[in-house]
Design an enzyme around this catalytic site. Structure first.
Site, PDB file in Angstrom:
ATOM      1  N   GLY A   1      -4.734 -21.749 -52.961  1.00 39.83           N
ATOM      2  CA  GLY A   1      -4.049 -22.973 -52.574  1.00 39.83           C
ATOM      3  C   GLY A   1      -5.008 -23.835 -51.773  1.00 39.83           C
ATOM      4  O   GLY A   1      -6.229 -23.652 -51.832  1.00 39.83           O
TER       5      GLY A   1
ATOM      6  N   ARG B   1       7.446 -26.765 -37.936  1.00 34.22           N
ATOM      7  CA  ARG B   1       6.323 -27.567 -38.422  1.00 34.22           C
ATOM      8  C   ARG B   1       6.784 -28.990 -38.702  1.00 34.22           C
ATOM      9  O   ARG B   1       7.849 -29.191 -39.274  1.00 34.22           O
ATOM     10  CB  ARG B   1       5.758 -26.953 -39.705  1.00 34.22           C
TER      11      ARG B   1
ATOM     12  N   ARG C   1      12.775 -31.709 -38.750  1.00 37.08           N
ATOM     13  CA  ARG C   1      13.469 -30.966 -39.794  1.00 37.08           C
ATOM     14  C   ARG C   1      14.536 -30.021 -39.264  1.00 37.08           C
ATOM     15  O   ARG C   1      15.625 -29.938 -39.822  1.00 37.08           O
ATOM     16  CB  ARG C   1      12.442 -30.160 -40.582  1.00 37.08           C
TER      17      ARG C   1
ATOM     18  N   GLY D   1      -7.286 -21.614 -49.432  1.00 40.11           N
ATOM     19  CA  GLY D   1      -8.197 -20.710 -50.138  1.00 40.11           C
ATOM     20  C   GLY D   1      -9.230 -21.454 -50.966  1.00 40.11           C
ATOM     21  O   GLY D   1     -10.428 -21.147 -50.916  1.00 40.11           O
TER      22      GLY D   1
END
Lengths: 640, 261
Positions: free
Chosen positions: A43, A436, A331, A46
């Protein structure tokens, strides 16, 4: 007792990273090619790490479970990526991005890591643009920015509703360039099933070739884990179907501590479940909340079509409760408020498990074309899935599990508690605390891969001696044997239930008791229930086929076995943390306004769990890393 | 909740060497709100309970962006709905008692691994040959140093939305990968950053495409029609132009150019 040393450099927070970069040892260019680095996962974290390390001259081997590295789940990120560029001249700065991220994370992240993240954010945008990432632009040709959940400045760069795709393709192309040059060896359709330790250092991995079924060994001088989050422990989540915790979990069982496992992000804007067969949930980027207004009917059990409910009978509850942030609250706050409305009996749609996200006003104000320009692909996706046209009637949305802030514990150098095992991106616990902020996951993944690990890994490699070894070392042989045994054990159960059924059951338990709101009683109960389900799994799962060829049932069962252990740890972590913070909401700890009530005196720390092995009860022991806030004053979050 | 029953004829192939065959299945009580892959999940779940091997198919994000899912459904790559991946195809597009044929993406360059799963790593090798801009980490200038006209940036973005699924190859009678290759070239060549390597990129990517065993393009346009991201056929024209330009510019030096007269 494991000693948790965060290795945060001393000095002013503004200077820590610069000084640390200078003080770290370098690897001589001629010696870099003597080091093999194994990167697991392709991803954003990586792929960017593998490409950057190969550019520096290291020998890199990279592994992914997908058929191509381009398909890693970063591809699905929609909304954008934050950076403290301050192009819009609206008051942003490295300090403000740092401050917002620490506050948004409800003061459960490490200050120094977050500051560094904000610092390198600006380099990420430069790098991506140079690679040809087609970010949205204004008519003058310069980059466009938008505001995003939880922020009052416009610092989010985006590529329509598919920013993750474009950033990942940039990193993937950089990676493939190195593959073409022979600097990176690519192993796709490989699943890491064990970490191999020699003299206490991470020296390799054991992986299953998902096509041939063969168990393979790979050795190196360091292992970089960039295998994403563990949201699929809830079965239904916005994660890709194959996203899993196995690589992280196998490292955990080899000694890597797991940090804050109960910190899960439930995303407020997802398409609601339509039936029991539902296999995954789809996110609608929260950028939609910039122009959409969230509401439910004022009356309970109001079954009228939304168009028949006059404005005066609609409750725009986020605007009502949080007048200054309105629909843009973080969120966790938006998710919890949606749950409260549904619990009050004011949910909408045939399941009554949804709230409206209405673009009527925005379409009137800006025109359908402007809305389509911004969100076209999201509207199209919504219509494909639900059969309803969001230009004509409000979307129905409901929270869904989306991201896991917890992950393997790492120090400032991104190294886990196992020497040589480094953990990047969502797989580590480090930067987002208990919640987050939107558009910060892409930022963190690329920060770790492009701009942090290339420095800190060099320091590790040059500070340690590496005994020359290869895959015939006894540690590799033993690891292969154990991995094979576990697979054979799964195949030999020959029970009555599919792993999918058991996974759904685990997911329901997790959602009910370790979801948006948690209680002591519920967490105690679910920890036992999960242990029971795990026992049932090993007695009654049915996995057809054999281990010697492509076998997706075996892959799934193998991953589920690990989720069934992780679920229990998440419940235990949630139980231990007797406070509410960010995504972790304990009903016993809330303010009069139903906001999360932290307990900084007792819980201003990272909970890092050590696996003690099946012969011990409980299976885990908790260690603490105290969090010290010297730059951002601990305060109660308020978005009013 | 509306439900339908379907007769499925699904391609089974135990491995690359096996000849393969269609196998009949019944899918009963399928909710029309299900996705096509959720319908296959139901079929597979029944198979597993009978301790039979489920049908292998590739899938991952199930939201139409990762490009993992494939399948030729009733002769169309990704099924009957335009601009849609298989995972985003919903059962409301089918009628009760329909017969549905499900096959893998077939192409010489995409060998079958098992059942409906094929090997598309040829696409990765094409990207490795030239589908990138050569810029090492750390050497970039400020992101706003080079303005890019919005129209150009938008066209580049439109080409960059390719998900690398291979539907273009599966639907082309020649199994050509031209649309995939052209989309990547358009993405990079339309940007100022992509200019220095434009011609080499064209030569290298086309050479690799040929080497992988993909067929030639005869401009029938079915690739673009089958593309779930609706990549424009115009990208192929742009690719051909750049390739021609590059081939002429890179022809072996003649005596003239060496100044040999």
């Amino acid at each position: 007792m494991v000693k948790l040393d965060s290795k945060v450099p001393s000095g002013n927070i503004q200077d820590k990273w610069e000084r640390h970069k200078f003080e770290m040892k370098l690897v001589n260019p001629a010696n870099k090619r003597k080091h093999t680095v194994l990167v697991v996962g392709t991803g954003l974290a990586g792929a960017s790490a593998a490409a950057s390390l190969a550019e520096l001259g290291y020998k890199v081997k990279v592994f992914c479970i997908q058929d191509s590295p381009r398909r890693a789940h970063s591809i699905a990120a929609q909304g954008g990526i934050n950076a403290a560029k301050n192009y819009p001249n609206d008051g942003d700065s490295v300090w403000r991005l740092f401050y917002d991220t620490v506050k948004g994370g409800d003061f459960r992240a490490r200050e120094a890591n977050v500051y560094r993240l904000a610092q390198v954010s600006v380099n990420i945008i430069d790098q991506c643009v140079a690679q040809g990432v087609p970010f949205a632009r204004e008519y003058g040709g310069l980059l466009d920015n938008r505001s995003f959940g939880g922020a009052q400045v416009s610092r989010t760069f985006y590529a329509r509703g598919q920013t993750g795709q474009q950033l990942l393709l940039g990193a993937y192309q950089a990676l493939m360039r190195q593959v073409g040059k022979g600097a990176v060896q690519l192993f796709s359709r490989r699943e890491m099933l064990d970490l191999v330790l020699v003299d206490g250092k991470a020296r390799g991995i054991t992986a299953r070739n998902l096509v041939s079924g063969e168990i393979e060994s790979y050795s190196g001088d360091a292992v970089l884990l960039a295998t994403g989050g563990y949201g699929n422990v809830y079965y239904l989540s916005t994660n890709a179907k194959n996203s899993n915790v196995t690589a992280s979990w196998r490292c955990h069982k080899k000694g890597a501590l797991f940090g804050n496992p109960c910190f899960t992000q439930i995303h407020p804007t997802c398409i609601p479940r339509s039936g029991d067969y539902q296999s995954k949930l789809t996110l609608m980027s929260e950028s939609l909340r910039n122009d959409g207004r969230v509401w439910v009917p004022k009356a309970k059990d109001d079954k009228r079509h939304p168009a028949e409910i006059p404005e005066s009978e609609r409750d725009f509850y986020l605007e009502r409760i949080y007048p200054s942030f309105g629909n843009l609250v973080p969120r966790d706050v938006a998710s919890r408020q949606a749950k409260f409305r549904v619990d009050e009996g004011r949910g909408v749609g045939h399941t009554a498990e949804a709230v409206y996200l209405d673009f009527g006003d925005a379409i009137k104000r800006l025109g359908q074309e402007a809305i389509s320009e911004k969100y076209g692909n999201l509207f199209q996706m919504y219509e494909k899935i639900t059969g309803e046209n969001p230009y004509k009637q409000p979307m129905r949305i409901f929270p869904a599990v989306h991201y896991t802030m917890g992950g393997l514990w790492v120090d400032y150098n991104l190294m886990s508690s196992i020497p040589g095992l480094h953990v990047l991106g969502e797989a580590n616990f480090s930067d987002h605390g208990a919640n987050r902020l939107g558009a910060s996951a892409l930022m963190q993944g690329l920060a770790d891969g492009y701009f942090i690990i290339p420095y800190t890994l060099g320091n590790y490699l040059s500070s340690n001696k590496f005994e020359s070894l290869n895959e015939t070392h006894p540690a590799f042989i033993e690891s292969k044997k154990q991995v094979s045994q576990k697979l054979m054990q799964l195949l030999s159960v020959k029970g009555k239930r599919t792993s999918d059924e058991i996974h759904r059951q685990l997911g329901q338990l997790m959602w009910e008791y370790v979801g948006m709101s948690r209680t002591k009683q519920g967490l105690q109960k679910v920890a036992k229930d999960i242990a029971g389900l795990r026992e049932e799994f090993w007695k009654n799962v049915c996995v057809p086929g054999d281990a010697n060829f492509k076998n997706s049932s075996l892959e799934h069962a193998c991953r589920l076995a690990d989720f069934l252990e992780l679920g229990e740890l998440m419940a235990r972590d949630g139980l231990e943390r007797e406070e509410s913070c960010g995504g972790h909401f304990r009903e016993e700890f809330q303010t009069a306004d139903n906001e999360a009530l932290r307990n900084d005196e007792k819980f201003c720390h990272v909970s890092a769990w050590e696996y003690k092995g099946v012969e011990n009860s409980p299976l885990w022991q908790m260690h603490q890393e105290p969090l010290i806030f010297e730059n951002v004053k601990l305060s109660q979050r308020s978005y009013k | 909740m509306k439900t339908i029953n379907l007769k499925l004829k699904i391609w089974r192939q135990s491995g690359p060497e096996d000849k393969g065959h269609f196998m009949d299945f019944n899918a009963t009580n399928i909710s029309t709100d299900m996705s096509f892959l959720e319908m296959l999940d139901v079929v597979n779940s029944d198979l597993i309970k009978q301790n039979k091997e489920p049908i292998e198919f590739d899938h991952d994000c199930r939201e139409g962006i990762c490009g993992t899912c494939s399948l030729v459904i009733n002769g169309s790559a990704h099924g009957p709905e335009l601009g849609t991946t298989t995972c985003q195809l919903h059962m409301r597009k089918f009628n009760d008692n329909d017969t549905v044929y499900i096959e893998p993406f077939r192409a010489k360059a995409f060998p079958v691994i098992k059942d409906l799963v094929v090997d598309r790593s040829a696409f990765d090798r094409i990207i490795a040959a030239g589908g990138f801009i050569s810029v090492n980490t750390g050497s970039a200038q400020d992101a706003n140093a080079i303005p890019v006209a919005k129209e150009k940036a938008d066209l580049s973005f439109a080409a960059a939305t390719c998900i690398g699924c291979g539907a273009c190859v599966a639907s082309c009678k020649n199994a050509s990968a031209s649309l995939f290759v052209a989309a990547k070239m358009a993405h990079l060549n339309l940007l100022p950053q992509g200019q220095p390597e434009k011609e080499n990129r064209a030569l290298a990517m086309v050479a690799q495409m040929d080497q992988e065993g993909f067929g030639s393009c005869t401009n029938t346009g079915v690739c673009s029609a089958a593309c779930p991201k609706e990549i424009s056929l115009e990208t192929i024209a742009q690719m051909n132009r750049t390739f021609l330009q590059a081939s002429l510019g890179n022809r072996p030096p003649t005596k003239l150019s060496e100044g040999g007269f």
